[in-house]
Write a protein that holds these residues in place. Structure first.
Motif, PDB file in Angstrom:
ATOM      1  N   GLU A  33     -10.306   4.101 -23.772  1.00 28.89           N
ATOM      2  CA  GLU A  33      -9.907   5.514 -23.763  1.00 28.89           C
ATOM      3  C   GLU A  33      -9.020   5.839 -22.564  1.00 28.89           C
ATOM      4  O   GLU A  33      -9.247   6.793 -21.824  1.00 28.89           O
ATOM      5  CB  GLU A  33     -11.127   6.435 -23.827  1.00 28.89           C
ATOM      6  N   CYS A  34      -8.001   5.012 -22.381  1.00 33.73           N
ATOM      7  CA  CYS A  34      -7.009   5.241 -21.331  1.00 33.73           C
ATOM      8  C   CYS A  34      -5.631   5.063 -21.958  1.00 33.73           C
ATOM      9  O   CYS A  34      -5.512   4.596 -23.092  1.00 33.73           O
ATOM     10  CB  CYS A  34      -7.213   4.277 -20.167  1.00 33.73           C
ATOM     11  N   THR A  35      -4.627   5.397 -21.227  1.00 36.21           N
ATOM     12  CA  THR A  35      -3.274   5.186 -21.736  1.00 36.21           C
ATOM     13  C   THR A  35      -2.882   3.725 -21.553  1.00 36.21           C
ATOM     14  O   THR A  35      -3.412   3.040 -20.665  1.00 36.21           O
ATOM     15  CB  THR A  35      -2.255   6.077 -20.989  1.00 36.21           C
ATOM     16  N   PRO A  36      -1.959   3.251 -22.373  1.00 31.21           N
ATOM     17  CA  PRO A  36      -1.461   1.885 -22.174  1.00 31.21           C
ATOM     18  C   PRO A  36      -0.891   1.685 -20.766  1.00 31.21           C
ATOM     19  O   PRO A  36      -1.069   0.622 -20.177  1.00 31.21           O
ATOM     20  CB  PRO A  36      -0.383   1.732 -23.247  1.00 31.21           C
ATOM     21  N   GLU A  37      -0.258   2.716 -20.242  1.00 31.40           N
ATOM     22  CA  GLU A  37       0.315   2.627 -18.899  1.00 31.40           C
ATOM     23  C   GLU A  37      -0.774   2.432 -17.836  1.00 31.40           C
ATOM     24  O   GLU A  37      -0.601   1.668 -16.892  1.00 31.40           O
ATOM     25  CB  GLU A  37       1.142   3.877 -18.579  1.00 31.40           C
ATOM     26  N   GLU A  38      -1.900   3.138 -18.000  1.00 31.66           N
ATOM     27  CA  GLU A  38      -3.010   2.986 -17.053  1.00 31.66           C
ATOM     28  C   GLU A  38      -3.543   1.556 -17.077  1.00 31.66           C
ATOM     29  O   GLU A  38      -3.811   0.963 -16.031  1.00 31.66           O
ATOM     30  CB  GLU A  38      -4.152   3.953 -17.379  1.00 31.66           C
ATOM     31  N   LEU A  39      -3.724   1.027 -18.271  1.00 35.48           N
ATOM     32  CA  LEU A  39      -4.250  -0.333 -18.395  1.00 35.48           C
ATOM     33  C   LEU A  39      -3.259  -1.349 -17.841  1.00 35.48           C
ATOM     34  O   LEU A  39      -3.655  -2.285 -17.140  1.00 35.48           O
ATOM     35  CB  LEU A  39      -4.584  -0.647 -19.855  1.00 35.48           C
ATOM     36  N   LYS A  40      -1.985  -1.173 -18.133  1.00 35.29           N
ATOM     37  CA  LYS A  40      -0.967  -2.072 -17.579  1.00 35.29           C
ATOM     38  C   LYS A  40      -1.009  -2.053 -16.057  1.00 35.29           C
ATOM     39  O   LYS A  40      -0.910  -3.104 -15.415  1.00 35.29           O
ATOM     40  CB  LYS A  40       0.420  -1.668 -18.076  1.00 35.29           C
ATOM     41  N   GLU A  41      -1.181  -0.883 -15.472  1.00 40.37           N
ATOM     42  CA  GLU A  41      -1.236  -0.765 -14.014  1.00 40.37           C
ATOM     43  C   GLU A  41      -2.445  -1.511 -13.444  1.00 40.37           C
ATOM     44  O   GLU A  41      -2.345  -2.204 -12.428  1.00 40.37           O
ATOM     45  CB  GLU A  41      -1.268   0.711 -13.597  1.00 40.37           C
ATOM     46  N   VAL A  42      -3.579  -1.393 -14.110  1.00 40.55           N
ATOM     47  CA  VAL A  42      -4.786  -2.106 -13.670  1.00 40.55           C
ATOM     48  C   VAL A  42      -4.560  -3.613 -13.740  1.00 40.55           C
ATOM     49  O   VAL A  42      -4.844  -4.337 -12.785  1.00 40.55           O
ATOM     50  CB  VAL A  42      -6.012  -1.690 -14.517  1.00 40.55           C
ATOM     51  N   PHE A  43      -4.040  -4.102 -14.862  1.00 41.07           N
ATOM     52  CA  PHE A  43      -3.765  -5.528 -14.996  1.00 41.07           C
ATOM     53  C   PHE A  43      -2.723  -5.985 -13.980  1.00 41.07           C
ATOM     54  O   PHE A  43      -2.817  -7.080 -13.435  1.00 41.07           O
ATOM     55  CB  PHE A  43      -3.297  -5.867 -16.410  1.00 41.07           C
ATOM     56  N   PHE A  44      -1.733  -5.155 -13.760  1.00 42.21           N
ATOM     57  CA  PHE A  44      -0.681  -5.477 -12.801  1.00 42.21           C
ATOM     58  C   PHE A  44      -1.270  -5.723 -11.416  1.00 42.21           C
ATOM     59  O   PHE A  44      -0.900  -6.661 -10.727  1.00 42.21           O
ATOM     60  CB  PHE A  44       0.345  -4.338 -12.750  1.00 42.21           C
ATOM     61  N   LYS A  45      -2.224  -4.882 -11.041  1.00 37.44           N
ATOM     62  CA  LYS A  45      -2.838  -5.009  -9.720  1.00 37.44           C
ATOM     63  C   LYS A  45      -3.885  -6.118  -9.659  1.00 37.44           C
ATOM     64  O   LYS A  45      -4.075  -6.747  -8.624  1.00 37.44           O
ATOM     65  CB  LYS A  45      -3.471  -3.674  -9.309  1.00 37.44           C
ATOM     66  N   LEU A  46      -4.588  -6.343 -10.755  1.00 33.54           N
ATOM     67  CA  LEU A  46      -5.666  -7.337 -10.769  1.00 33.54           C
ATOM     68  C   LEU A  46      -5.181  -8.783 -10.806  1.00 33.54           C
ATOM     69  O   LEU A  46      -5.801  -9.659 -10.195  1.00 33.54           O
ATOM     70  CB  LEU A  46      -6.561  -7.126 -11.997  1.00 33.54           C
ATOM     71  N   PHE A  47      -4.124  -9.046 -11.554  1.00 31.64           N
ATOM     72  CA  PHE A  47      -3.758 -10.422 -11.857  1.00 31.64           C
ATOM     73  C   PHE A  47      -2.436 -10.825 -11.225  1.00 31.64           C
ATOM     74  O   PHE A  47      -1.487 -10.052 -11.179  1.00 31.64           O
ATOM     75  CB  PHE A  47      -3.671 -10.631 -13.369  1.00 31.64           C
ATOM     76  N   MET A  49       0.893 -13.570 -11.139  1.00 31.62           N
ATOM     77  CA  MET A  49       1.856 -13.984 -12.152  1.00 31.62           C
ATOM     78  C   MET A  49       1.319 -15.100 -13.057  1.00 31.62           C
ATOM     79  O   MET A  49       1.419 -15.014 -14.279  1.00 31.62           O
ATOM     80  CB  MET A  49       3.128 -14.446 -11.437  1.00 31.62           C
ATOM     81  N   SER A  50       0.746 -16.125 -12.485  1.00 28.33           N
ATOM     82  CA  SER A  50       0.278 -17.256 -13.293  1.00 28.33           C
ATOM     83  C   SER A  50      -0.880 -16.841 -14.211  1.00 28.33           C
ATOM     84  O   SER A  50      -0.971 -17.311 -15.339  1.00 28.33           O
ATOM     85  CB  SER A  50      -0.123 -18.434 -12.409  1.00 28.33           C
ATOM     86  N   THR A  51      -1.731 -15.952 -13.739  1.00 29.78           N
ATOM     87  CA  THR A  51      -2.840 -15.478 -14.571  1.00 29.78           C
ATOM     88  C   THR A  51      -2.303 -14.671 -15.746  1.00 29.78           C
ATOM     89  O   THR A  51      -2.767 -14.829 -16.883  1.00 29.78           O
ATOM     90  CB  THR A  51      -3.821 -14.632 -13.740  1.00 29.78           C
ATOM     91  N   LEU A  52      -1.334 -13.814 -15.491  1.00 27.27           N
ATOM     92  CA  LEU A  52      -0.742 -13.034 -16.580  1.00 27.27           C
ATOM     93  C   LEU A  52      -0.075 -13.938 -17.609  1.00 27.27           C
ATOM     94  O   LEU A  52      -0.184 -13.700 -18.808  1.00 27.27           O
ATOM     95  CB  LEU A  52       0.273 -12.034 -16.031  1.00 27.27           C
ATOM     96  N   GLU A  53       0.601 -14.970 -17.146  1.00 25.21           N
ATOM     97  CA  GLU A  53       1.253 -15.896 -18.073  1.00 25.21           C
ATOM     98  C   GLU A  53       0.240 -16.629 -18.940  1.00 25.21           C
ATOM     99  O   GLU A  53       0.472 -16.875 -20.117  1.00 25.21           O
ATOM    100  CB  GLU A  53       2.119 -16.888 -17.310  1.00 25.21           C
ATOM    101  N   ALA A  54      -0.886 -16.984 -18.375  1.00 26.02           N
ATOM    102  CA  ALA A  54      -1.908 -17.723 -19.117  1.00 26.02           C
ATOM    103  C   ALA A  54      -2.800 -16.809 -19.953  1.00 26.02           C
ATOM    104  O   ALA A  54      -3.380 -17.242 -20.949  1.00 26.02           O
ATOM    105  CB  ALA A  54      -2.775 -18.520 -18.148  1.00 26.02           C
ATOM    106  N   PHE A  55      -2.917 -15.568 -19.556  1.00 22.44           N
ATOM    107  CA  PHE A  55      -3.843 -14.619 -20.167  1.00 22.44           C
ATOM    108  C   PHE A  55      -3.641 -14.510 -21.675  1.00 22.44           C
ATOM    109  O   PHE A  55      -4.576 -14.650 -22.442  1.00 22.44           O
ATOM    110  CB  PHE A  55      -3.655 -13.241 -19.521  1.00 22.44           C
ATOM    111  N   HIS A  56      -2.412 -14.261 -22.110  1.00 19.10           N
ATOM    112  CA  HIS A  56      -2.172 -14.085 -23.539  1.00 19.10           C
ATOM    113  C   HIS A  56      -2.378 -15.384 -24.297  1.00 19.10           C
ATOM    114  O   HIS A  56      -2.838 -15.370 -25.435  1.00 19.10           O
ATOM    115  CB  HIS A  56      -0.784 -13.520 -23.811  1.00 19.10           C
ATOM    116  N   GLY A  57      -2.073 -16.497 -23.668  1.00 16.99           N
ATOM    117  CA  GLY A  57      -2.272 -17.789 -24.312  1.00 16.99           C
ATOM    118  C   GLY A  57      -3.731 -18.085 -24.619  1.00 16.99           C
ATOM    119  O   GLY A  57      -4.051 -18.818 -25.551  1.00 16.99           O
TER     120      GLY A  57
END
Length: 130
Positions: A33-47, A49-57
């Motif tokens: 129950e948040c906006t996509p932008e809010e979630l992107k910001e959380v992921f941006f701060k948490l992870f 570059m390498s984690t983000l690249e592997a995350f979707h895989g």
């Protein structure tokens, strides 16, 4: 452009990609129950570059594992496999894998669960006749 700016741009591109939006950002933002932008910001701060690249895989693998665990719980296999030991771990895994494949091919979870319950009962009946 300095290295930090490049890294930020690359992370933004990953999080903004179509696959990320479709598979991760949009579904989870609805769940949380948040906006996509809010979630992107959380992921941006948490992870990083390498984690983000592997995350979707790992998305598909994690989805399969979670679905199998859900079937395990909903079919109450912990009773029949772990506690009562009426069904073997292998028999339970075969049943769960079949059901997971059905859901991943597009069938409704509740319909597949009902079929799984009927198959489990058939298996229990067979065991009772041994």
């Amino acid at each position: 452009m300095d290295d930090e700016s490049k890294m930020k741009l690359m992370k933004e591109r990953i999080l903004g990609s179509y696959a990320w939006q479709r598979d991760i950002i949009n579904p989870l933002s609805k769940d949380y129950e948040c906006t996509p932008e809010e979630l992107k910001e959380v992921f941006f701060k948490l992870f990083d570059m390498s984690t983000l690249e592997a995350f979707h895989g790992t998305f598909d693998v994690a989805q399969t594992i979670c679905l199998a665990k859900k079937f395990h719980a909903d079919l109450r296999l912990c009773w029949f496999i772990g506690y009562l030991e009426v069904i073997s771990e292998e028999e339970g895994d075969i049943l769960k894998e079949k059901l997971v494949d059905e859901v991943k091919s597009g069938r409704n979870y509740d319909d597949v669960l009902k079929e799984g319950q009927l198959e489990l009962f058939k298996l229990l009946k067979e065991k009772s006749e041994d």
